[in-house]
Design an enzyme around this catalytic site. Structure first.
Site, PDB file in Angstrom:
ATOM      1  N   ASN A   9       0.862  -1.175   0.000  1.00 56.40           N
ATOM      2  CA  ASN A   9       0.000   0.000   0.000  1.00 56.40           C
ATOM      3  C   ASN A   9       0.902   1.229   0.000  1.00 56.40           C
ATOM      4  O   ASN A   9       1.499   1.557   1.015  1.00 56.40           O
ATOM      5  CB  ASN A   9      -0.881  -0.035   1.267  1.00 56.40           C
ATOM      6  CG  ASN A   9      -1.693   1.235   1.447  1.00 56.40           C
ATOM      7  OD1 ASN A   9      -1.777   2.073   0.543  1.00 56.40           O
ATOM      8  ND2 ASN A   9      -2.306   1.384   2.607  1.00 56.40           N
ATOM      9  N   LYS A  11       0.109   4.242  -0.312  1.00 56.07           N
ATOM     10  CA  LYS A  11      -0.550   5.420   0.286  1.00 56.07           C
ATOM     11  C   LYS A  11      -0.357   6.661  -0.607  1.00 56.07           C
ATOM     12  O   LYS A  11      -0.313   6.534  -1.818  1.00 56.07           O
ATOM     13  CB  LYS A  11      -0.045   5.652   1.711  1.00 56.07           C
ATOM     14  CG  LYS A  11      -0.149   4.394   2.577  1.00 56.07           C
ATOM     15  CD  LYS A  11       0.021   4.666   4.030  1.00 56.07           C
ATOM     16  CE  LYS A  11      -0.024   3.339   4.795  1.00 56.07           C
ATOM     17  NZ  LYS A  11       0.000   3.500   6.221  1.00 56.07           N
ATOM     18  N   HIS A  95      -9.444   0.839   5.218  1.00 57.93           N
ATOM     19  CA  HIS A  95      -8.150   1.058   5.882  1.00 57.93           C
ATOM     20  C   HIS A  95      -8.368   1.990   7.081  1.00 57.93           C
ATOM     21  O   HIS A  95      -9.205   2.891   7.023  1.00 57.93           O
ATOM     22  CB  HIS A  95      -7.145   1.662   4.890  1.00 57.93           C
ATOM     23  CG  HIS A  95      -5.750   1.671   5.430  1.00 57.93           C
ATOM     24  ND1 HIS A  95      -5.307   2.626   6.312  1.00 57.93           N
ATOM     25  CD2 HIS A  95      -4.707   0.825   5.237  1.00 57.93           C
ATOM     26  CE1 HIS A  95      -4.041   2.362   6.631  1.00 57.93           C
ATOM     27  NE2 HIS A  95      -3.655   1.274   5.995  1.00 57.93           N
ATOM     28  N   GLU A  97      -6.829   4.447   8.073  1.00 55.61           N
ATOM     29  CA  GLU A  97      -6.689   5.876   7.757  1.00 55.61           C
ATOM     30  C   GLU A  97      -7.969   6.405   7.103  1.00 55.61           C
ATOM     31  O   GLU A  97      -8.349   7.563   7.303  1.00 55.61           O
ATOM     32  CB  GLU A  97      -5.453   6.087   6.862  1.00 55.61           C
ATOM     33  CG  GLU A  97      -4.173   5.912   7.671  1.00 55.61           C
ATOM     34  CD  GLU A  97      -2.979   5.391   6.889  1.00 55.61           C
ATOM     35  OE1 GLU A  97      -2.982   5.447   5.649  1.00 55.61           O
ATOM     36  OE2 GLU A  97      -2.031   4.906   7.540  1.00 55.61           O
ATOM     37  N   GLU A 167      -5.013  -5.230  10.898  1.00 58.46           N
ATOM     38  CA  GLU A 167      -4.012  -4.183  11.054  1.00 58.46           C
ATOM     39  C   GLU A 167      -4.251  -3.442  12.368  1.00 58.46           C
ATOM     40  O   GLU A 167      -5.067  -2.505  12.414  1.00 58.46           O
ATOM     41  CB  GLU A 167      -4.114  -3.182   9.900  1.00 58.46           C
ATOM     42  CG  GLU A 167      -3.876  -3.781   8.542  1.00 58.46           C
ATOM     43  CD  GLU A 167      -3.348  -2.740   7.576  1.00 58.46           C
ATOM     44  OE1 GLU A 167      -2.251  -2.933   7.051  1.00 58.46           O
ATOM     45  OE2 GLU A 167      -4.024  -1.715   7.376  1.00 58.46           O
ATOM     46  N   GLY A 173       2.676   2.173  10.765  1.00 51.32           N
ATOM     47  CA  GLY A 173       3.582   3.307  10.556  1.00 51.32           C
ATOM     48  C   GLY A 173       4.305   3.751  11.810  1.00 51.32           C
ATOM     49  O   GLY A 173       4.935   4.801  11.832  1.00 51.32           O
ATOM     50  N   SER A 213       3.701  -2.250  10.376  1.00 51.16           N
ATOM     51  CA  SER A 213       5.163  -2.268  10.511  1.00 51.16           C
ATOM     52  C   SER A 213       5.771  -3.640  10.224  1.00 51.16           C
ATOM     53  O   SER A 213       6.753  -4.038  10.851  1.00 51.16           O
ATOM     54  CB  SER A 213       5.592  -1.760  11.897  1.00 51.16           C
ATOM     55  OG  SER A 213       5.168  -0.422  12.070  1.00 51.16           O
TER      56      SER A 213
HETATM   57  C1  PEP Z   1      -0.697   0.013   6.339  1.00 49.55           C
HETATM   58  O1  PEP Z   1      -0.927   1.202   6.401  1.00 49.55           O
HETATM   59  O2  PEP Z   1      -1.497  -0.743   5.770  1.00 49.55           O
HETATM   60  C2  PEP Z   1       0.537  -0.477   6.937  1.00 49.55           C
HETATM   61  C3  PEP Z   1       0.596  -1.717   7.314  1.00 49.55           C
HETATM   62  O3  PEP Z   1       1.553   0.436   7.100  1.00 49.55           O
HETATM   63  P1  PEP Z   1       3.025   0.145   7.715  1.00 49.55           P
HETATM   64  O4  PEP Z   1       3.519  -1.112   7.099  1.00 49.55           O
HETATM   65  O5  PEP Z   1       3.830   1.334   7.324  1.00 49.55           O
HETATM   66  O6  PEP Z   1       2.832   0.017   9.195  1.00 49.55           O
END
Ligand code: PEP
Length: 253
Positions: A9, A11, A95, A97, A167, A173, A213
């Protein structure tokens, strides 16, 4: 056996030029690999160019969102037909976000999931708890509510297409990863819930990705868990060598 799936992703990152460069680098190494499903989700502005790069390869294209509407007066939105025209196969929906900054509700996300399935796009439905919710001991309640809401009306047969991404919001992040044990516990809970909602076949078929992460250093342990079928990757997907290392880890898991 469920085929592992690693999705990047990107973003709100990458110009068209940067996106093409990354896709080309990945294509050089992974154009022919079929051991796992590999999906790139660039921003909308780069979908067409990345689609051109990965066409005739085994790399699949995903979008980061999709409207629940078919088209018309919805300023700023993107409809399924526009995505399919670019050979998009997967759509990330719900997601955290989108939930947090754009107030997406389970009801809206459910409309998007149903629309995607109706149009033969594969939803990657994201669920996960915040740090406060985890500390309050309500992780399972939160995830259950998001899943019951997001999956309403989904045909049990569709779980071969649909992907769920667990998630934990506190791990996205932040560099804080859920331990393999913490992640496995929630993944097993999710599979159990799918069993309850749609039956054993659906539960055995549905792929559940971990996101938050995930990076080369922790991927192998996470991907070795029995109910972790892949990863939804943010930061580590922006660079060909770290994303490549995750593809390799999933291939070896
Ligand atoms: C995400 O936003 O789907 C995600 C997993 O981000 P990150 O890997 O940067 O934590």
């Amino acid at each position: 056996m469920r085929k592992k799936i690693i999705a990047g992703n990107w973003k709100m990152n990458k110009t068209v030029e940067e996106a093409v460069e990354l896709a080309e680098e990945l294509k050089r190494c992974y154009a022919e690999q079929t051991a796992i499903d590999m999906v790139l989700c660039p921003p909308f502005t780069a979908l067409k160019s990345v689609s051109d790069v990965v066409s005739e390869s085994q790399i699949r294209l995903g979008s980061q969102n999709m409207s629940s509407e078919d088209g018309g007066a919805y300023t700023g939105e993107i409809a399924h037909g526009m995505l399919k025209e670019l050979f998009v196969r997967y759509v990330i929906l719900g997601h955290s976000e989108r939930r947090e900054y754009f107030a997406e509700s389970d009801a809206l996300i459910n409309q998007k999931v149903l629309k995607a399935l109706e149009k033969q796009l594969r939803p990657i439905l994201c669920v996960g708890e915040t740090l406060e919710q985890r500390e309050a001991g309500t992780t399972e309640q939160v995830v259950e509510q998001q899943l019951r809401g997001g999956l309403q009306g989904v045909d049990p047969m569709a779980f071969t297409e649909l992907v769920i991404a667990y998630e934990p919001v506190w791990a996205i992040g932040t560099g804080m990863t859920a331990s393999a044990e913490q992640a496995q516990e929630v993944h097993a809970f999710i599979r159990g819930l799918v069993r309850e909602l749609a039956g054993t076949e659906a539960a055995n078929a549905v792929r559940i990705q971990y996101g938050g992460s995930m990076k080369p250093a922790n991927a192998a342990e996470l991907l070795a868990q029995p109910d972790i079928d892949g990863g939804l990757i943010g930061g580590a997907a922006l660079d060909a060598s770290s994303f490549g290392a995750l593809i390799d880890a999933a291939t070896e898991a």
